[in-house]
Design a protein around this motif. Sequence first.
Motif, PDB file in Angstrom:
ATOM      1  N   ASN A 127     -92.667   5.077 -40.978  1.00 16.66           N
ATOM      2  CA  ASN A 127     -92.004   4.072 -40.997  1.00 16.66           C
ATOM      3  C   ASN A 127     -93.382   3.256 -40.878  1.00 16.66           C
ATOM      4  O   ASN A 127     -93.190   2.358 -41.687  1.00 16.66           O
ATOM      5  CB  ASN A 127     -91.000   3.713 -39.653  1.00 16.66           C
ATOM      6  N   GLY A 128     -94.221   3.349 -40.181  1.00 18.67           N
ATOM      7  CA  GLY A 128     -95.537   3.298 -39.836  1.00 18.67           C
ATOM      8  C   GLY A 128     -96.071   2.605 -41.093  1.00 18.67           C
ATOM      9  O   GLY A 128     -96.093   1.697 -41.447  1.00 18.67           O
ATOM     10  N   ALA A 129     -96.513   3.499 -42.327  1.00 17.98           N
ATOM     11  CA  ALA A 129     -97.108   2.995 -43.853  1.00 17.98           C
ATOM     12  C   ALA A 129     -95.790   2.943 -44.569  1.00 17.98           C
ATOM     13  O   ALA A 129     -96.227   1.827 -45.420  1.00 17.98           O
ATOM     14  CB  ALA A 129     -96.784   4.981 -44.025  1.00 17.98           C
ATOM     15  N   TRP A 130     -94.647   3.157 -44.174  1.00 19.75           N
ATOM     16  CA  TRP A 130     -93.563   1.832 -45.262  1.00 19.75           C
ATOM     17  C   TRP A 130     -93.689   0.221 -45.119  1.00 19.75           C
ATOM     18  O   TRP A 130     -93.583  -0.266 -45.136  1.00 19.75           O
ATOM     19  CB  TRP A 130     -92.646   2.273 -44.984  1.00 19.75           C
ATOM     20  N   LEU A 131     -93.807   0.289 -42.906  1.00 19.56           N
ATOM     21  CA  LEU A 131     -94.061  -0.939 -43.009  1.00 19.56           C
ATOM     22  C   LEU A 131     -95.083  -2.201 -43.985  1.00 19.56           C
ATOM     23  O   LEU A 131     -94.830  -3.359 -44.123  1.00 19.56           O
ATOM     24  CB  LEU A 131     -94.664  -1.243 -41.654  1.00 19.56           C
ATOM     25  N   GLU A 132     -96.504  -1.067 -43.904  1.00 19.84           N
ATOM     26  CA  GLU A 132     -97.710  -1.405 -44.278  1.00 19.84           C
ATOM     27  C   GLU A 132     -97.008  -2.186 -45.695  1.00 19.84           C
ATOM     28  O   GLU A 132     -97.016  -3.018 -46.446  1.00 19.84           O
ATOM     29  CB  GLU A 132     -98.967  -0.806 -44.769  1.00 19.84           C
ATOM     30  N   PHE A 133     -96.139  -0.977 -46.448  1.00 25.55           N
ATOM     31  CA  PHE A 133     -95.722  -1.280 -48.148  1.00 25.55           C
ATOM     32  C   PHE A 133     -95.108  -2.574 -47.858  1.00 25.55           C
ATOM     33  O   PHE A 133     -95.216  -3.505 -49.285  1.00 25.55           O
ATOM     34  CB  PHE A 133     -94.758  -0.170 -48.557  1.00 25.55           C
ATOM     35  N   PHE A 193     -76.347   4.792 -36.041  1.00 26.00           N
ATOM     36  CA  PHE A 193     -75.081   5.079 -35.762  1.00 26.00           C
ATOM     37  C   PHE A 193     -74.639   4.091 -33.942  1.00 26.00           C
ATOM     38  O   PHE A 193     -74.483   4.575 -32.921  1.00 26.00           O
ATOM     39  CB  PHE A 193     -75.888   6.597 -33.910  1.00 26.00           C
ATOM     40  N   GLY A 194     -75.161   2.873 -35.309  1.00 24.54           N
ATOM     41  CA  GLY A 194     -73.774   2.472 -33.787  1.00 24.54           C
ATOM     42  C   GLY A 194     -75.174   1.354 -32.843  1.00 24.54           C
ATOM     43  O   GLY A 194     -74.407   1.136 -32.569  1.00 24.54           O
ATOM     44  N   ARG A 195     -76.478   1.305 -32.967  1.00 22.26           N
ATOM     45  CA  ARG A 195     -76.796   1.182 -32.375  1.00 22.26           C
ATOM     46  C   ARG A 195     -77.881   0.820 -33.823  1.00 22.26           C
ATOM     47  O   ARG A 195     -78.807   1.290 -33.954  1.00 22.26           O
ATOM     48  CB  ARG A 195     -77.648   1.779 -31.312  1.00 22.26           C
ATOM     49  N   ASP A 196     -79.043  -0.320 -32.460  1.00 17.24           N
ATOM     50  CA  ASP A 196     -79.757  -1.550 -32.946  1.00 17.24           C
ATOM     51  C   ASP A 196     -81.078  -0.914 -32.117  1.00 17.24           C
ATOM     52  O   ASP A 196     -81.255  -0.638 -30.730  1.00 17.24           O
ATOM     53  CB  ASP A 196     -80.385  -2.893 -33.445  1.00 17.24           C
ATOM     54  N   GLU A 197     -82.588   0.593 -33.305  1.00 18.30           N
ATOM     55  CA  GLU A 197     -83.180   0.754 -31.939  1.00 18.30           C
ATOM     56  C   GLU A 197     -84.459  -0.172 -32.439  1.00 18.30           C
ATOM     57  O   GLU A 197     -84.841   0.170 -33.740  1.00 18.30           O
ATOM     58  CB  GLU A 197     -83.103   2.815 -31.845  1.00 18.30           C
ATOM     59  N   PRO A 198     -85.685   0.344 -31.304  1.00 14.64           N
ATOM     60  CA  PRO A 198     -86.954   0.028 -32.213  1.00 14.64           C
ATOM     61  C   PRO A 198     -87.432   0.322 -33.328  1.00 14.64           C
ATOM     62  O   PRO A 198     -87.536   2.053 -33.004  1.00 14.64           O
ATOM     63  CB  PRO A 198     -87.549  -0.456 -30.725  1.00 14.64           C
ATOM     64  N   PRO A 228     -85.468  -0.210 -46.065  1.00 17.78           N
ATOM     65  CA  PRO A 228     -84.731   0.935 -45.781  1.00 17.78           C
ATOM     66  C   PRO A 228     -83.218   0.462 -45.775  1.00 17.78           C
ATOM     67  O   PRO A 228     -82.973  -0.062 -45.142  1.00 17.78           O
ATOM     68  CB  PRO A 228     -85.675   2.056 -45.441  1.00 17.78           C
ATOM     69  N   LEU A 229     -82.832   0.758 -46.138  1.00 22.44           N
ATOM     70  CA  LEU A 229     -81.412   1.673 -45.709  1.00 22.44           C
ATOM     71  C   LEU A 229     -81.396   1.257 -43.813  1.00 22.44           C
ATOM     72  O   LEU A 229     -81.403   1.849 -43.337  1.00 22.44           O
ATOM     73  CB  LEU A 229     -80.509   2.102 -46.017  1.00 22.44           C
ATOM     74  N   GLY A 230     -80.619   0.337 -43.554  1.00 19.75           N
ATOM     75  CA  GLY A 230     -81.005  -0.126 -42.351  1.00 19.75           C
ATOM     76  C   GLY A 230     -81.624  -0.456 -41.508  1.00 19.75           C
ATOM     77  O   GLY A 230     -81.788  -1.570 -40.210  1.00 19.75           O
ATOM     78  N   TRP A 231     -82.670  -1.082 -42.279  1.00 28.05           N
ATOM     79  CA  TRP A 231     -83.659  -1.811 -41.309  1.00 28.05           C
ATOM     80  C   TRP A 231     -83.225  -3.305 -40.841  1.00 28.05           C
ATOM     81  O   TRP A 231     -82.739  -3.668 -41.701  1.00 28.05           O
ATOM     82  CB  TRP A 231     -85.121  -1.802 -42.298  1.00 28.05           C
ATOM     83  N   GLY A 232     -83.451  -3.524 -40.095  1.00 23.94           N
ATOM     84  CA  GLY A 232     -83.597  -5.697 -39.766  1.00 23.94           C
ATOM     85  C   GLY A 232     -85.293  -5.718 -39.437  1.00 23.94           C
ATOM     86  O   GLY A 232     -86.884  -5.216 -39.715  1.00 23.94           O
ATOM     87  N   ASP A 233     -85.664  -6.578 -38.595  1.00 24.43           N
ATOM     88  CA  ASP A 233     -86.849  -7.141 -38.371  1.00 24.43           C
ATOM     89  C   ASP A 233     -87.336  -6.431 -37.022  1.00 24.43           C
ATOM     90  O   ASP A 233     -87.478  -6.834 -35.839  1.00 24.43           O
ATOM     91  CB  ASP A 233     -86.803  -8.652 -38.147  1.00 24.43           C
ATOM     92  N   GLY A 234     -87.998  -5.533 -37.537  1.00 23.75           N
ATOM     93  CA  GLY A 234     -88.857  -4.359 -36.216  1.00 23.75           C
ATOM     94  C   GLY A 234     -87.133  -3.297 -35.558  1.00 23.75           C
ATOM     95  O   GLY A 234     -87.812  -2.628 -34.863  1.00 23.75           O
ATOM     96  N   THR A 235     -86.505  -3.397 -36.309  1.00 27.78           N
ATOM     97  CA  THR A 235     -85.457  -2.282 -35.937  1.00 27.78           C
ATOM     98  C   THR A 235     -84.385  -1.818 -36.981  1.00 27.78           C
ATOM     99  O   THR A 235     -84.975  -1.904 -37.790  1.00 27.78           O
ATOM    100  CB  THR A 235     -84.403  -3.582 -34.646  1.00 27.78           C
ATOM    101  N   VAL A 236     -84.378  -0.700 -36.341  1.00 23.15           N
ATOM    102  CA  VAL A 236     -83.351   0.237 -37.268  1.00 23.15           C
ATOM    103  C   VAL A 236     -81.625   0.590 -36.790  1.00 23.15           C
ATOM    104  O   VAL A 236     -81.887   0.998 -35.229  1.00 23.15           O
ATOM    105  CB  VAL A 236     -84.255   1.782 -37.405  1.00 23.15           C
ATOM    106  N   ARG A 237     -81.123   0.138 -37.959  1.00 21.74           N
ATOM    107  CA  ARG A 237     -79.561   0.466 -37.080  1.00 21.74           C
ATOM    108  C   ARG A 237     -78.946   1.942 -37.370  1.00 21.74           C
ATOM    109  O   ARG A 237     -78.972   1.981 -39.126  1.00 21.74           O
ATOM    110  CB  ARG A 237     -78.813  -0.597 -37.394  1.00 21.74           C
TER     111      ARG A 237
END
Length: 702
Positions: A214-220, A259-264, A248-257
């Motif tokens: 994920n970290g590398a993808w954030l740089e992208f 199984f029904g939850r937003d996680e960092p 990517p599917l499910g990504w928000g601002d610094g979060t990923v959604r």
Amino acid sequence: MPPVSTDSRAAVAAELAEARAAMFALLEPLSDDELARQWSALQSPLVWDLAHIGHFEDAWIGQRVGGLQPLLEEGEELYDAFRHARHGRGELPLLDPDAARDYVSRVRDRTLAVLGGESLGGGDGDPLLENGFVFGLVLQHERQHVETMLQTISISGLRHPGGRPRPVPGAGDRLVEAGPFLLGSDDAWAYDNERPVHERELPAFRIDATPVTNGAWLEFLADGGYGRRELWSDEGWAWREADGAEAPLGWGDGTVRRFGRDEPLDPDEPLQHVSCHEAEAFARWAGARLPTEEEWEKAAKAGLLRGVGEVWEWTASPFAGYPGFRAFPYPEYSEVFFGDDYRVLRGGSWATHPSVARLSFRNWDFPVRRQIFAGLRLARDGAPIEARLGPRDRRGALEADVREGLASTPKRIPPKWHYDEEGSRLFGEITRLPEYYLTRREREILEAHAGDIAAASGADTLVELGAGTSEKTRLLLDALRAAGQLRRIVVLDVDEVTLAASVARLSAEYPEAEVQGVVGDLERHLGELPREGRRLVCFLGSSIGNFDVEHRPRFLRALRDSMEPGESFLLGVDLVKDPGRLVAAYDDAAGVTARFSLNLLSVLNDELGADFDLARWEHVPRWDADRELMDIRLRSREAQRVRIPALGLEVPFAAGEELHTEISAKFRREGIEAELREAGFEPREWWTDEAGDFGLSLSSVV
Ligand code: SAH
Ligand code: TRP
């Protein structure tokens, strides 16, 4: 002989029960309404998967092997995977969840009866029964559907315990030498598309040890990757425009959604939920490419890949049959999907049962699919690397150095053994420490004088000794390029991993130059460096200070002897200064230098099977004012014995005993210029940074 031995009958029954329990556990948190609903056009209602598992099992075992009538008359019409597209399955008169559960249980009872041999049809010689193949088929099918159901749940937005990939430690890439290997599998339960096992030959390539995070993808993302047309294939760009994908599917601002939850978002977690198009754009951005499935399997079988089984990995390969492919037991498993529409995915995800995530297993899907737990791993073409120091020489040299060094008084280990992949990584961290001024000062000088050096040397070939990542060296390369002089780059280092990655990057950044890496020891292989062109030989970072004082003249003389008149030598040296600053540079507050120092013991543990306990050693840097050098040692905190099985040694260390690992001599202009002259060089230029911390000397060979 019965097709399934009694022993393996019990094992198969146990595995079937385990798969069934896992499937029910997965569905347990969901209500009947949730099971019956169609959540996405891409995925069937869960209750369809459930009854489909029963139908598949009944068709192959109860009916085909057992010769029994279908247990559910409308099974074929409702639950055959080819009868209705996924998006329409919610409209069908499906069994309700209770009826479906009951159906799969009754099917299972018949399966167990057949497995027990009560009505074993087909008899000997039926390939379906050979080694229990048909049971393996049904078992894997159920396990694959468990993953499909997890995908459905993950895009439904329903709350569910779910799961996630685990971070994979490590970094860097691996060189896979050209040569043959065996592709595919003939294992009893391998699918038809993995067969027949056959020899393949591949050119050398490089592949990352770990999947993209994920970290590398954030740089992208930060680099505008989704908006840069040039990174995307035509098909990929068309998809991106139509889909509107920006992450990517499910990504928000610094979060990923999920199984029904937003996680960092965890930067260390392997990335998942991208389409193959996104994976390809990322790879291009990273100066790499997706591996082919053959490359992936070769590297995986050689044990070079970490994190296999965390996320599926997109490959560059369309789905096709291997030479000699025969559809078995039905063309609808693989053959009907062969063609350019599908891409192969390899490995397996956190949701894949390990028995499915075998190294030869081939998954495939449309390149636009994002609901799969799929990410990627990067590959590159093999860079030209010459090994003067192959793995066997390296091992031999290490053994000899350690044997000799530990037998001497005081005990010592030569400094070059600090640099395995981890050692090089730690050195990179050192160069960014606030206390370690050397790298910044040397860069400052190069920024001011790279043009002068290019002009004065008139070189068309840059040779760098102990090159590491060659970061500062780019200033010189840019100056040679600007002067229109750059033809050739040769980098030499003992650490093959770092060198190879560097060669790959240099090749991409300086396409006009021929780039060559030499894995070698600069105390032994100077005479074997390529001699083409007019060379500027660089030895930066004050690494010359790491030679034993007696070895320095020998090294300079050998270097001089390997060079031609008209060539140049650029040498970076750290200058004598306030001892407080010197000691701080080798004893930083964050403890990185201590870790670098201790890594030497890890190298001996990893490569010679030694049992150094790092916690019982401490890093001791001292300024030796008489000899004007930093003297770096490892001190044994207590009396201990260390075993080194590869050498058949058990070495005692007294409490407080010090192992000499490295010196870093500090220089004065007069002294080093005298040494250069002594070796036959002619010092021409001398520059320092503004503060006078570091010196750069340019000599010529006359
Ligand atoms: N030149 C870079 C790296 C310096 S660190 C810089 O200035 O930042 C020292 C480098 O020399 C490491 O990459 C290490 O792997 C390499 N090295 C150490 N001893 C060596 C030896 N005997 N032969 C070849 N390379 C060596
Ligand atoms: N050439 C570097 C130097 O002498 C190598 C180095 C950096 C080093 N940090 C170290 C060597 C710590 C031993 C310990 O500065």
